[in-house]
Design a protein around this motif. Structure first.
Motif, short mmCIF file in Angstrom:
data_model
loop_
_atom_site.label_atom_id
_atom_site.label_comp_id
_atom_site.label_asym_id
_atom_site.label_seq_id
_atom_site.Cartn_x
_atom_site.Cartn_y
_atom_site.Cartn_z
N ARG A 1 -0.08 7.54 -10.76
CA ARG A 1 -0.92 8.60 -9.82
C ARG A 1 -0.15 8.71 -8.50
O ARG A 1 -0.36 9.77 -7.94
CB ARG A 1 -2.07 8.19 -9.43
N ARG A 2 0.60 7.99 -7.99
CA ARG A 2 1.52 8.28 -6.85
C ARG A 2 2.59 9.16 -7.19
O ARG A 2 3.16 9.80 -6.34
CB ARG A 2 1.87 6.97 -6.13
N ALA B 1 4.25 9.99 -3.54
CA ALA B 1 3.17 10.46 -2.36
C ALA B 1 3.34 8.96 -1.65
O ALA B 1 3.14 7.97 -2.30
CB ALA B 1 2.01 10.51 -3.03
N TRP C 1 -3.01 13.12 1.75
CA TRP C 1 -3.01 13.59 0.56
C TRP C 1 -4.56 13.69 0.23
O TRP C 1 -5.41 12.53 0.00
CB TRP C 1 -2.09 12.59 -0.27
N ARG D 1 -6.94 13.60 -3.13
CA ARG D 1 -7.05 12.91 -4.23
C ARG D 1 -8.21 13.45 -5.15
O ARG D 1 -9.49 13.54 -4.58
CB ARG D 1 -7.28 11.28 -3.95
N GLY E 1 -8.49 9.65 -7.83
CA GLY E 1 -7.41 8.84 -7.46
C GLY E 1 -6.12 9.68 -7.62
O GLY E 1 -4.99 8.67 -7.14
N GLN E 2 -5.86 10.38 -8.23
CA GLN E 2 -4.65 11.25 -8.40
C GLN E 2 -4.46 11.80 -7.03
O GLN E 2 -5.38 12.48 -6.42
CB GLN E 2 -4.71 12.06 -9.58
N PHE E 3 -2.83 11.70 -6.61
CA PHE E 3 -2.74 12.64 -5.31
C PHE E 3 -2.48 13.98 -5.83
O PHE E 3 -1.54 14.38 -6.76
CB PHE E 3 -1.29 11.87 -4.70
N ARG F 1 1.50 15.62 4.96
CA ARG F 1 1.60 14.71 3.58
C ARG F 1 3.10 14.10 3.59
O ARG F 1 4.07 14.83 3.36
CB ARG F 1 1.16 15.72 2.23
N GLU G 1 1.37 0.48 -3.14
CA GLU G 1 -0.02 0.32 -3.45
C GLU G 1 -0.45 -1.10 -2.79
O GLU G 1 -1.68 -1.18 -2.44
CB GLU G 1 -0.01 -0.04 -5.11
#
Length: 183
Positions: free
Chosen positions: A58-59, A81, A103, A105, A108-110, A125, A177
């Motif tokens: 997701r980043r 991200a 950012w 989300r 959870g996804q940027f 960002r 993370e």
């Protein structure tokens, strides 16, 4: 931690390769497997493939494969991200009560902020750009033309790319993370 992986439904990718065989045209017969691998990556990550065949953490905002113009080797460019740099988080003097946003989300996804959001709020960002040489010795040779094995050969190229990128990018993502985890 896994940061790159292939979708389990390889028949979707095979169907897309058959529909988009023109994406490989310039790579057929090339003595180096670089152009072919890059074409396989583009087909696997095209917006038409929803969800894409190559998936990522997701980043990761984007990931592309390109032929290095200096020596013809394979490079990957991965945009990640990231949190704001320490120089901006150490003090909020620059903030000036403007309500800066980071950012957004979604599950959870940027994601990029919408035009509606940027019309009313300021966004700052941070992202990292990893430009990585990717070993290409294990890539399959480029086929001489479209044949019945084209999708399988492209899939083998993707498996090599995914493995190599995961090995390089996973430690970076793991550190980001870990740093973002509540203490």
């Amino acid at each position: 931690m896994t940061t790159f992986w292939l979708d389990r439904d390889d028949t979707r990718y095979a169907d897309q390769v058959r529909r988009d065989v023109g994406a490989f045209e310039d790579s057929f017969g090339d003595f180096a497997p670089i152009s072919f691998a890059c074409a396989a990556w583009r087909v696997a990550t095209t917006p038409v493939m929803s969800p894409p065949y190559v998936r990522w953490h997701r980043r990761i905002l984007s990931a592309t494969c390109v032929r290095n113009t200096w020596d013809g080797t394979l490079n990957a460019e991965v945009r990640i991200a990231a949190p704001l740099p320490g120089a901006l988080t150490a003090s909020r003097v620059w903030w000036r009560d403007r309500g800066w946003q980071g950012w957004p989300r979604v599950f959870g996804q940027f994601v990029e902020p919408s035009p509606r959001e940027t019309a009313t709020l300021p966004f700052l960002r941070a992202s990292l750009l990893a430009q990585v040489p990717v070993p290409f010795e294990e890539l399959p040779p480029a086929p001489s033309g479209p044949d019945e094995h084209l999708a399988a050969t492209a899939g083998r190229a993707l498996a090599v790319l995914v493995r190599e990128l995961d090995a390089v990018i996973a430690p970076i993502i793991a550190h980001l993370e870990d740093a973002a985890a509540p203490r």
